[in-house]
Design an enzyme around this catalytic site. Sequence first.
Site, mmCIF file in Angstrom:
data_model
loop_
_atom_site.group_PDB
_atom_site.id
_atom_site.type_symbol
_atom_site.label_atom_id
_atom_site.label_comp_id
_atom_site.label_asym_id
_atom_site.label_seq_id
_atom_site.Cartn_x
_atom_site.Cartn_y
_atom_site.Cartn_z
ATOM 1 N N CYS A 148 0.946 -0.998 0.003
ATOM 2 C CA CYS A 148 -0.172 0.202 0.052
ATOM 3 C C CYS A 148 0.965 1.187 0.049
ATOM 4 C CB CYS A 148 -0.751 -0.018 1.194
ATOM 5 S SG CYS A 148 -0.019 -0.213 2.963
ATOM 6 N N THR A 149 0.313 2.324 0.158
ATOM 7 C CA THR A 149 1.346 3.601 -0.062
ATOM 8 C C THR A 149 2.234 3.760 1.063
ATOM 9 O OG1 THR A 149 -0.842 4.493 -0.654
ATOM 10 C CG2 THR A 149 0.948 6.043 -0.181
#
Length: 249
Positions: A178-179
């Site tokens: 994810c980020t």
Amino acid sequence: MNEKIAILSTYSFVNIEEPANLIPKLLLIAKRKYVRGTILLSKEGFNGSFSGSYENVNLVLEELIKLTVPKDVNVKINYSDLHPFQKLKVRLKKEIVAMNVDDLNVDLFKGEYIESKDWDSFITKQDVIVIDTRNDYEVEIGTFKSAINPYTKTFKQFPAWVHQNEKLLKGKKIAMFCTGGIRCEKSTSLLKSIGYDDVYHLKGGILQYLEDTQNKNNLWQGECFVFDDRRAVEDDLSPSERHTRLPST
């Protein structure tokens, strides 16, 4: 020469008995130090992204750690010419990243970290499935080569996708990203809680990976969506010119 603005992103899954009691203290120091951004607090931990001078964002982080006493804390700092946040918000939430799954103890129950330097070799193995745990509009502008897109509109839809794709996931090594690390960390906790054993996630997320590796093997394709006024960053972490005018989320 003007000082660069530091953008500090941090999270930790740690039990906080009375998170509401922390709000006035954090607001006070952040306002005094001219720090902008958002800090989310819940009984499961904290999640924040805020900007200011390097010294001041670290003072806010120190206060956050002093108040919550986490076993470990994830911290990432980037730099910008301008504040990417317009306001300061410290909010109480049921979850620091909303999945809507009850009784999930991420602090005690999660998958294994994969360091940035080992990620490329790990995700190219034949028996590894790579899953992008972000929302579809984030995946659309950039993701890892061969990663599965669950096409979720919100993170709350991810548990249903997992249950619907049991045949795809069963018996595989599952690598998620994810980020900044928080959503994929919580995703590993979900999978571990329902019986998946070989579950892994990218430590520090995409942003840490890009900083550490400079995308030397070109497995990352496109740009990385971020939840501030930059909208997206290139693989060298500079603000995206192409996506600067995207509407705020």
